[in-house]
Design a protein around this motif. Structure first.
Motif, PDB file in Angstrom:
ATOM      1  N   UNK A  90       0.376  -1.296  -0.155  1.00 17.80           N
ATOM      2  CA  UNK A  90      -0.172   0.049  -0.074  1.00 17.80           C
ATOM      3  C   UNK A  90       0.854   0.966  -0.092  1.00 17.80           C
ATOM      4  N   UNK A  91       2.004   1.540   0.918  1.00 19.88           N
ATOM      5  CA  UNK A  91       3.079   2.157   0.575  1.00 19.88           C
ATOM      6  C   UNK A  91       2.797   2.459  -0.551  1.00 19.88           C
ATOM      7  N   UNK A  92       3.801   2.131  -1.207  1.00 23.97           N
ATOM      8  CA  UNK A  92       4.424   1.439  -2.622  1.00 23.97           C
ATOM      9  C   UNK A  92       3.547   2.342  -3.306  1.00 23.97           C
ATOM     10  N   UNK A  93       2.081   1.586  -3.786  1.00 21.09           N
ATOM     11  CA  UNK A  93       1.542   1.686  -4.316  1.00 21.09           C
ATOM     12  C   UNK A  93       0.884   3.455  -4.172  1.00 21.09           C
ATOM     13  N   UNK A  94       1.023   3.993  -2.745  1.00 23.48           N
ATOM     14  CA  UNK A  94       0.761   5.434  -2.790  1.00 23.48           C
ATOM     15  C   UNK A  94       2.266   6.825  -3.433  1.00 23.48           C
ATOM     16  N   UNK A  95       2.730   5.807  -3.406  1.00 24.76           N
ATOM     17  CA  UNK A  95       4.188   6.873  -4.022  1.00 24.76           C
ATOM     18  C   UNK A  95       3.920   7.133  -5.576  1.00 24.76           C
ATOM     19  N   UNK A  96       4.180   8.645  -6.054  1.00 25.36           N
ATOM     20  CA  UNK A  96       3.465   9.032  -7.714  1.00 25.36           C
ATOM     21  C   UNK A  96       5.142   8.699  -8.033  1.00 25.36           C
ATOM     22  N   UNK A  97       4.870   8.290  -9.463  1.00 20.57           N
ATOM     23  CA  UNK A  97       5.773   8.653 -10.429  1.00 20.57           C
ATOM     24  C   UNK A  97       7.397   7.442  -9.931  1.00 20.57           C
ATOM     25  N   UNK A  98       7.120   6.281  -9.892  1.00 22.02           N
ATOM     26  CA  UNK A  98       7.708   5.686  -9.329  1.00 22.02           C
ATOM     27  C   UNK A  98       7.711   4.226  -9.641  1.00 22.02           C
ATOM     28  N   UNK A  99       8.707   4.525 -10.044  1.00 19.64           N
ATOM     29  CA  UNK A  99       9.327   2.898 -11.454  1.00 19.64           C
ATOM     30  C   UNK A  99       9.251   1.700 -10.009  1.00 19.64           C
ATOM     31  N   UNK A 100       8.277   0.913  -9.287  1.00 14.80           N
ATOM     32  CA  UNK A 100       8.462   0.090  -8.890  1.00 14.80           C
ATOM     33  C   UNK A 100       9.830  -0.889  -8.369  1.00 14.80           C
ATOM     34  N   UNK A 101       9.877  -1.550  -9.870  1.00 16.38           N
ATOM     35  CA  UNK A 101      11.239  -2.365 -10.079  1.00 16.38           C
ATOM     36  C   UNK A 101      11.975  -1.626  -9.456  1.00 16.38           C
ATOM     37  N   UNK A 102      13.104   0.045  -9.652  1.00 11.84           N
ATOM     38  CA  UNK A 102      13.794   0.214  -9.445  1.00 11.84           C
ATOM     39  C   UNK A 102      13.863   1.168  -7.992  1.00 11.84           C
ATOM     40  N   UNK A 103      12.421   1.168  -7.558  1.00 17.58           N
ATOM     41  CA  UNK A 103      12.103   0.616  -5.110  1.00 17.58           C
ATOM     42  C   UNK A 103      12.695  -0.167  -4.931  1.00 17.58           C
ATOM     43  N   UNK A 104      12.518  -1.339  -5.095  1.00 24.24           N
ATOM     44  CA  UNK A 104      12.480  -2.661  -4.604  1.00 24.24           C
ATOM     45  C   UNK A 104      14.163  -2.095  -5.143  1.00 24.24           C
ATOM     46  N   UNK A 105      14.866  -2.540  -6.087  1.00 26.69           N
ATOM     47  CA  UNK A 105      15.829  -2.743  -6.138  1.00 26.69           C
ATOM     48  C   UNK A 105      17.529  -2.163  -5.463  1.00 26.69           C
ATOM     49  N   UNK A 106      16.745  -0.266  -5.256  1.00 26.46           N
ATOM     50  CA  UNK A 106      17.359   0.880  -4.395  1.00 26.46           C
ATOM     51  C   UNK A 106      16.983   0.190  -2.658  1.00 26.46           C
ATOM     52  N   UNK A 107      15.564  -0.377  -2.256  1.00 21.75           N
ATOM     53  CA  UNK A 107      15.863  -0.847  -1.359  1.00 21.75           C
ATOM     54  C   UNK A 107      16.674  -2.225  -0.939  1.00 21.75           C
ATOM     55  N   UNK A 108      17.129  -3.052  -1.800  1.00 20.87           N
ATOM     56  CA  UNK A 108      17.951  -4.422  -1.329  1.00 20.87           C
ATOM     57  C   UNK A 108      19.442  -3.629  -1.506  1.00 20.87           C
ATOM     58  N   UNK A 109      19.585  -2.833  -2.250  1.00 20.01           N
ATOM     59  CA  UNK A 109      21.043  -2.248  -2.264  1.00 20.01           C
ATOM     60  C   UNK A 109      21.331  -0.896  -0.985  1.00 20.01           C
ATOM     61  N   UNK A 110      20.352  -0.221  -0.932  1.00 21.98           N
ATOM     62  CA  UNK A 110      21.029   0.954   0.376  1.00 21.98           C
ATOM     63  C   UNK A 110      20.026   0.338   1.946  1.00 21.98           C
ATOM     64  N   UNK A 111      19.351  -0.546   1.856  1.00 22.21           N
ATOM     65  CA  UNK A 111      18.535  -1.116   3.206  1.00 22.21           C
ATOM     66  C   UNK A 111      18.163   0.018   4.086  1.00 22.21           C
ATOM     67  N   UNK A 112      17.266   1.231   3.748  1.00 20.88           N
ATOM     68  CA  UNK A 112      16.598   2.068   4.109  1.00 20.88           C
ATOM     69  C   UNK A 112      16.057   2.016   5.301  1.00 20.88           C
ATOM     70  N   UNK A 113      15.998   0.557   5.511  1.00 23.09           N
ATOM     71  CA  UNK A 113      14.560  -0.489   6.163  1.00 23.09           C
ATOM     72  C   UNK A 113      15.494  -0.338   7.431  1.00 23.09           C
ATOM     73  N   UNK A 114      16.753  -0.219   7.407  1.00 20.44           N
ATOM     74  CA  UNK A 114      17.363  -0.529   8.977  1.00 20.44           C
ATOM     75  C   UNK A 114      17.432   0.438   9.511  1.00 20.44           C
ATOM     76  N   UNK A 115      17.446   2.195   9.169  1.00 19.30           N
ATOM     77  CA  UNK A 115      16.787   3.295   9.573  1.00 19.30           C
ATOM     78  C   UNK A 115      16.142   3.891   9.521  1.00 19.30           C
ATOM     79  N   UNK A 116      14.490   2.356  10.102  1.00 19.36           N
ATOM     80  CA  UNK A 116      13.595   3.088  10.807  1.00 19.36           C
ATOM     81  C   UNK A 116      13.505   2.136  12.397  1.00 19.36           C
ATOM     82  N   UNK A 117      14.913   2.225  12.290  1.00 18.15           N
ATOM     83  CA  UNK A 117      14.128   1.286  14.599  1.00 18.15           C
ATOM     84  C   UNK A 117      14.788   2.218  15.406  1.00 18.15           C
ATOM     85  N   UNK A 118      13.990   2.797  15.869  1.00 14.07           N
ATOM     86  CA  UNK A 118      14.325   3.330  16.931  1.00 14.07           C
ATOM     87  C   UNK A 118      15.566   3.370  17.588  1.00 14.07           C
ATOM     88  N   UNK A 119      16.265   4.339  17.933  1.00 15.69           N
ATOM     89  CA  UNK A 119      17.824   3.944  18.437  1.00 15.69           C
ATOM     90  C   UNK A 119      18.015   3.174  19.962  1.00 15.69           C
TER      91      UNK A 119
END
Length: 153
Positions: A90-119
């Motif tokens: 649902x989050x992905x579908x709410x992002x305007x003008x994004x290449x979804x394959x490119x987004x997943x590729x970026x998430x795999x490479x950049x691992x932004x989900x690690x920064x979502x964890x509170x300290x």
């Protein structure tokens, strides 16, 4: 205490800003992204545009945003894998003008989900978040046809 230096109106106004901002975000994952983005990586403090840095109100805002971030993260960790995947889709579908394959590729490479964890969150909750997110990424990689992360991007 700092709270006593602020009027009830100032404190209520601060919370109204967060509630307004967070209520506009449809997904739990999106709320985590938003809250993590408010955390200054150099200081660990949460900085909201409605407050002057270093002021008593900004210190209270930081503490409250930290608490809210931790609460939303703990709720997120308690979700089933299926619920997390649906929320992320649902989050992905709410992002305007994004290449979804490119987004997943970026998430795999950049691992932004690690920064979502509170300290303050360590141990099993942190590991569960990482493990679940990597599992979901593996599924989404197949859904969106991402062959492997582009190491040159």
């Amino acid at each position: 205490m700092l709270r006593s230096k602020l009027s009830a109106t100032e404190t209520d106004g601060a919370e109204a800003l967060w509630i307004r901002d967070l209520s506009r975000i449809e997904t739990s994952y999106g709320r985590l992204v938003y809250l993590a983005a408010l955390r200054n990586p150099d200081t660990g403090r949460y900085e909201h545009y409605g407050f002057t840095a270093g002021s008593p109100s900004s210190l209270i805002a930081s503490r409250n945003l930290k608490r809210i971030h931790e609460t939303i993260f703990k709720d997120w960790v308690s979700f089933s894998l299926e619920r997390k995947k649906a929320d992320i889709e649902l989050y992905i579908s709410s992002i305007d003008h994004v290449d979804r394959a490119g987004l997943i590729d970026a998430w795999l490479r950049l691992t932004p989900y690690l920064n979502l964890v509170p300290a303050a969150v360590q141990g099993p909750e942190r590991q569960r978040h990482i493990s679940d997110f990597e599992t979901i990424l593996g599924l989404l990689k197949n859904v969106y046809g991402v062959s492997s992360p582009d190491q040159n991007a």
